[in-house]
Design a protein around this motif. Structure first.
Motif, PDB file in Angstrom:
ATOM      1  N   LYS A   1       0.643  -1.185  -0.228  1.00 44.05           N
ATOM      2  CA  LYS A   1      -0.133   0.055   0.038  1.00 44.05           C
ATOM      3  C   LYS A   1       1.020   1.330   0.031  1.00 44.05           C
ATOM      4  CE  LYS A   1      -3.950  -2.159   2.604  1.00 44.05           C
ATOM      5  NZ  LYS A   1      -4.893  -2.050   3.818  1.00 44.05           N
ATOM      6  N   ASN A   2       2.076   0.960   0.354  1.00 45.61           N
ATOM      7  CA  ASN A   2       3.146   2.416   0.413  1.00 45.61           C
ATOM      8  C   ASN A   2       3.541   2.401  -0.799  1.00 45.61           C
ATOM      9  OD1 ASN A   2       5.345   4.122   0.729  1.00 45.61           O
ATOM     10  ND2 ASN A   2       5.495   3.315   2.964  1.00 45.61           N
ATOM     11  N   LYS A   3       3.300   3.481  -1.651  1.00 51.50           N
ATOM     12  CA  LYS A   3       3.734   3.631  -3.200  1.00 51.50           C
ATOM     13  C   LYS A   3       5.142   3.850  -3.348  1.00 51.50           C
ATOM     14  CE  LYS A   3      -0.336   2.696  -4.623  1.00 51.50           C
ATOM     15  NZ  LYS A   3      -0.761   1.646  -5.178  1.00 51.50           N
ATOM     16  N   ALA A   4       5.601   4.493  -2.274  1.00 50.53           N
ATOM     17  CA  ALA A   4       7.059   5.149  -2.246  1.00 50.53           C
ATOM     18  C   ALA A   4       7.900   3.772  -2.040  1.00 50.53           C
ATOM     19  CB  ALA A   4       7.409   5.891  -1.107  1.00 50.53           C
ATOM     20  N   ALA A   5       7.556   3.065  -0.947  1.00 52.60           N
ATOM     21  CA  ALA A   5       8.219   1.670  -0.718  1.00 52.60           C
ATOM     22  C   ALA A   5       8.255   0.766  -1.894  1.00 52.60           C
ATOM     23  CB  ALA A   5       7.632   0.850   0.471  1.00 52.60           C
ATOM     24  N   LEU A   6       7.007   0.494  -2.763  1.00 51.80           N
ATOM     25  CA  LEU A   6       6.947  -0.253  -4.020  1.00 51.80           C
ATOM     26  C   LEU A   6       7.843   0.401  -5.124  1.00 51.80           C
ATOM     27  CD1 LEU A   6       3.225  -1.211  -4.442  1.00 51.80           C
ATOM     28  CD2 LEU A   6       5.019  -2.645  -3.803  1.00 51.80           C
ATOM     29  N   PHE A   7       8.108   1.661  -5.015  1.00 50.61           N
ATOM     30  CA  PHE A   7       8.865   2.304  -6.132  1.00 50.61           C
ATOM     31  C   PHE A   7      10.466   1.917  -5.789  1.00 50.61           C
ATOM     32  CE2 PHE A   7      11.410   5.908  -7.470  1.00 50.61           C
ATOM     33  CZ  PHE A   7      11.276   5.837  -8.852  1.00 50.61           C
ATOM     34  N   GLY A   8      10.560   2.109  -4.520  1.00 51.21           N
ATOM     35  CA  GLY A   8      12.074   1.490  -3.937  1.00 51.21           C
ATOM     36  C   GLY A   8      12.436   0.180  -4.174  1.00 51.21           C
ATOM     37  N   ALA A   9      11.486  -0.679  -4.111  1.00 49.73           N
ATOM     38  CA  ALA A   9      11.535  -2.216  -4.363  1.00 49.73           C
ATOM     39  C   ALA A   9      11.837  -2.498  -5.915  1.00 49.73           C
ATOM     40  CB  ALA A   9      10.384  -2.873  -3.865  1.00 49.73           C
ATOM     41  N   VAL A  10      11.162  -1.709  -6.903  1.00 48.44           N
ATOM     42  CA  VAL A  10      11.357  -1.770  -8.188  1.00 48.44           C
ATOM     43  C   VAL A  10      12.724  -1.369  -8.583  1.00 48.44           C
ATOM     44  CG1 VAL A  10      10.437  -0.638 -10.625  1.00 48.44           C
ATOM     45  CG2 VAL A  10       8.795  -1.414  -8.852  1.00 48.44           C
ATOM     46  N   LEU A  11      13.095  -0.233  -8.145  1.00 49.24           N
ATOM     47  CA  LEU A  11      14.348   0.159  -8.301  1.00 49.24           C
ATOM     48  C   LEU A  11      15.437  -0.730  -7.735  1.00 49.24           C
ATOM     49  CD1 LEU A  11      14.507   4.004  -7.218  1.00 49.24           C
ATOM     50  CD2 LEU A  11      14.826   3.012  -9.376  1.00 49.24           C
ATOM     51  N   VAL A  12      15.499  -1.231  -6.488  1.00 47.65           N
ATOM     52  CA  VAL A  12      16.493  -2.551  -6.279  1.00 47.65           C
ATOM     53  C   VAL A  12      16.232  -3.901  -6.964  1.00 47.65           C
ATOM     54  CG1 VAL A  12      17.017  -3.847  -4.306  1.00 47.65           C
ATOM     55  CG2 VAL A  12      16.022  -1.602  -3.615  1.00 47.65           C
ATOM     56  N   SER A  13      15.242  -4.076  -7.309  1.00 45.27           N
ATOM     57  CA  SER A  13      14.933  -5.351  -8.355  1.00 45.27           C
ATOM     58  C   SER A  13      15.633  -5.098  -9.844  1.00 45.27           C
ATOM     59  CB  SER A  13      13.516  -5.478  -8.373  1.00 45.27           C
ATOM     60  OG  SER A  13      12.712  -5.840  -7.342  1.00 45.27           O
ATOM     61  N   PHE A  14      15.538  -3.827 -10.240  1.00 44.22           N
ATOM     62  CA  PHE A  14      16.014  -3.241 -11.419  1.00 44.22           C
ATOM     63  C   PHE A  14      17.768  -3.421 -11.394  1.00 44.22           C
ATOM     64  CE2 PHE A  14      18.288  -0.083 -13.910  1.00 44.22           C
ATOM     65  CZ  PHE A  14      17.718  -0.398 -15.286  1.00 44.22           C
ATOM     66  N   PHE A  15      18.163  -3.261 -10.439  1.00 38.52           N
ATOM     67  CA  PHE A  15      19.598  -2.950 -10.185  1.00 38.52           C
ATOM     68  C   PHE A  15      20.320  -4.354 -10.115  1.00 38.52           C
ATOM     69  CE2 PHE A  15      19.376   1.522  -9.833  1.00 38.52           C
ATOM     70  CZ  PHE A  15      20.449   1.957 -10.878  1.00 38.52           C
ATOM     71  N   ILE A  16      19.344  -5.459  -9.370  1.00 40.34           N
ATOM     72  CA  ILE A  16      19.687  -6.582  -9.112  1.00 40.34           C
ATOM     73  C   ILE A  16      19.564  -7.625 -10.316  1.00 40.34           C
ATOM     74  CG2 ILE A  16      18.947  -8.844  -7.916  1.00 40.34           C
ATOM     75  CD1 ILE A  16      18.111  -7.391  -5.504  1.00 40.34           C
ATOM     76  N   LEU A  17      18.821  -7.222 -11.171  1.00 39.40           N
ATOM     77  CA  LEU A  17      18.687  -7.673 -12.523  1.00 39.40           C
ATOM     78  C   LEU A  17      19.790  -7.355 -13.451  1.00 39.40           C
ATOM     79  CD1 LEU A  17      14.867  -7.828 -13.157  1.00 39.40           C
ATOM     80  CD2 LEU A  17      16.178  -9.945 -12.577  1.00 39.40           C
ATOM     81  N   LEU A  18      19.973  -6.176 -13.264  1.00 44.79           N
ATOM     82  CA  LEU A  18      21.236  -5.730 -14.116  1.00 44.79           C
ATOM     83  C   LEU A  18      22.244  -6.291 -13.388  1.00 44.79           C
ATOM     84  CD1 LEU A  18      21.017  -3.088 -16.135  1.00 44.79           C
ATOM     85  CD2 LEU A  18      22.127  -1.663 -14.417  1.00 44.79           C
ATOM     86  N   ALA A  19      22.633  -6.407 -12.318  1.00 43.66           N
ATOM     87  CA  ALA A  19      23.940  -7.234 -11.942  1.00 43.66           C
ATOM     88  C   ALA A  19      23.811  -8.578 -12.502  1.00 43.66           C
ATOM     89  CB  ALA A  19      23.858  -7.201 -10.221  1.00 43.66           C
ATOM     90  N   ILE A  20      22.733  -9.239 -12.357  1.00 45.52           N
ATOM     91  CA  ILE A  20      22.634 -10.779 -12.545  1.00 45.52           C
ATOM     92  C   ILE A  20      22.931 -11.183 -14.010  1.00 45.52           C
ATOM     93  CG2 ILE A  20      21.343 -12.752 -12.445  1.00 45.52           C
ATOM     94  CD1 ILE A  20      19.988 -11.619  -9.962  1.00 45.52           C
ATOM     95  N   LEU A  21      22.343  -9.997 -14.788  1.00 48.32           N
ATOM     96  CA  LEU A  21      22.143 -10.178 -16.478  1.00 48.32           C
ATOM     97  C   LEU A  21      23.415  -9.263 -16.927  1.00 48.32           C
ATOM     98  CD1 LEU A  21      18.533 -10.195 -16.879  1.00 48.32           C
ATOM     99  CD2 LEU A  21      20.245 -12.280 -16.901  1.00 48.32           C
ATOM    100  N   ALA A  22      24.280  -8.884 -16.228  1.00 50.95           N
ATOM    101  CA  ALA A  22      25.371  -7.822 -16.802  1.00 50.95           C
ATOM    102  C   ALA A  22      26.264  -8.549 -17.990  1.00 50.95           C
ATOM    103  CB  ALA A  22      26.274  -7.733 -15.675  1.00 50.95           C
ATOM    104  N   ASP A  23      26.499 -10.028 -17.944  1.00 52.98           N
ATOM    105  CA  ASP A  23      26.974 -10.168 -19.419  1.00 52.98           C
ATOM    106  C   ASP A  23      26.278 -10.336 -20.508  1.00 52.98           C
ATOM    107  OD1 ASP A  23      29.300 -10.776 -17.746  1.00 52.98           O
ATOM    108  OD2 ASP A  23      28.456 -12.820 -16.858  1.00 52.98           O
ATOM    109  N   LEU A  24      25.114 -10.320 -20.247  1.00 50.04           N
ATOM    110  CA  LEU A  24      24.082 -10.567 -21.372  1.00 50.04           C
ATOM    111  C   LEU A  24      23.668  -8.857 -21.799  1.00 50.04           C
ATOM    112  CD1 LEU A  24      21.643 -13.230 -20.318  1.00 50.04           C
ATOM    113  CD2 LEU A  24      23.453 -13.228 -22.083  1.00 50.04           C
ATOM    114  N   ILE A  25      23.730  -7.960 -20.879  1.00 54.31           N
ATOM    115  CA  ILE A  25      23.057  -6.679 -21.211  1.00 54.31           C
ATOM    116  C   ILE A  25      24.419  -5.724 -21.863  1.00 54.31           C
ATOM    117  CG2 ILE A  25      22.283  -4.487 -20.021  1.00 54.31           C
ATOM    118  CD1 ILE A  25      20.730  -6.156 -17.974  1.00 54.31           C
TER     119      ILE A  25
END
Length: 304
Positions: free
Chosen positions: A38-62
């Motif tokens: 229900k906390n929109k700011a917290a969800l936005f933060g979770a999206v940012l964190v998830s984005f950078f985690i995926l960026l780190a995992i898929l760095a070799d492909l990206i």
């Protein structure tokens, strides 16, 4: 009159009863997730964190280029279709280095905080549960570590161990130990006075079992919140050490080191500083927003 009495004694029925029964059977962690989303700011933060985690995992492909690939003829090229974030003084692709830098910065953040949580929480639980001279010794150790500014203590540790990313990680873990230790100690001091702890002692349960099965689980909420916020702090501290030349060493694409290498070209090629700085800002912002949201979701006083 008897009809009225019979009506008042009828058991409740209908959808309201089902709703109440469902609320009673909801898991506490499900309730936390409901309040967190229900906390929109917290969800936005979770999206940012998830984005950078995926960026780190898929760095070799990206990443379109290797982070060590140099081409001096292409140095300080502005952002273009070939080099989205431009190039640095050695002609290396900044976008590729920022992508690989996400892997390094998050690795330092997660591993250093995990070490701090394990050591600090263990000492905090022991100090809070046993008290007396054990508590005195551990608390004074925490006070000594907290007496130094965190970045100066980190610099001192790295200076003794030698400049490297691994030693920077160790330094960051050490300076965060007293934070978790004091937090867990204060929680344990409250938890150990609960009736279920007294009952566990009365039936002869061992201290180790009490600590692992009763004290630690009931101290997890503040650890989770502080751990999330500490990852953001660790990323900043790693960048600061890298900027001072005491963290990651060339050609490692650590964001703080990238800023240090580009500071002399800020007017000539501002993109070399802008994109690593934005990456640090967005990652730290994501963890801070998510940590604030977790704090509100895990706070019993926020429940309706």
């Amino acid at each position: 009159m008897s009809e009225i009495v019979e009506q008042t004694q009828l058991p409740p029925s209908g959808p309201e009863v089902n709703v109440n029964q469902e609320e009673k059977t909801v898991s506490p962690w499900v309730d936390v997730w409901r309040r967190f989303r229900k906390n929109k700011a917290a969800l936005f933060g979770a999206v940012l964190v998830s984005f950078f985690i995926l960026l780190a995992i898929l760095a070799d492909l990206i990443a379109p280029y290797g982070f060590k690939e140099t081409a001096l003829e292409n140095k300080h090229l502005p952002p273009s279709s070939d080099h989205w974030f431009g190039t640095d003084e050695f002609g290396r692709d900044i976008f590729s280095r920022v992508v690989y830098g996400a892997r390094i910065s998050l690795w330092v953040g997660f591993i250093s905080v995990a070490g701090s949580v394990i050591v600090g929480s263990s000492l905090g639980i022991i100090a809070g549960y046993y008290g007396r001279w054990v508590d005195t010794i551990i608390s004074r150790l925490f006070d000594i570590l907290l007496a130094f500014p965190s970045i100066l203590l980190a610099i001192a540790v790295v200076a003794m161990l030698g400049p490297s990313l691994q030693n920077a990680l160790i330094a960051i873990a050490i300076i965060n130990v007293p934070t978790f230790g004091r937090l867990v100690r204060s929680k344990v001091l409250t938890v150990k006075e609960e009736e279920y702890i007294t009952a566990a002692k009365a039936i002869g349960m061992k201290d180790s079992r009490i600590l692992l099965h009763h004290v630690l689980p009931n101290s997890l909420a503040p650890i989770i919140v502080q751990g999330t916020l500490a990852i953001a702090t660790a990323i900043i501290e790693a960048a600061a050490l890298g900027f001072l030349g005491m963290g990651a060493q060339p050609p490692t694409p650590e964001w703080g080191k990238m800023l240090a290498d580009s500071k002399d070209f800020i007017m000539q090629a501002p993109w070399t500083v802008f994109f690593p700085g934005i990456a640090i800002m967005l990652t730290v912002l994501g963890f801070n927003l998510m940590g604030d949201g977790l704090r509100d979701a895990l706070d019993p006083r926020m429940r309706n």
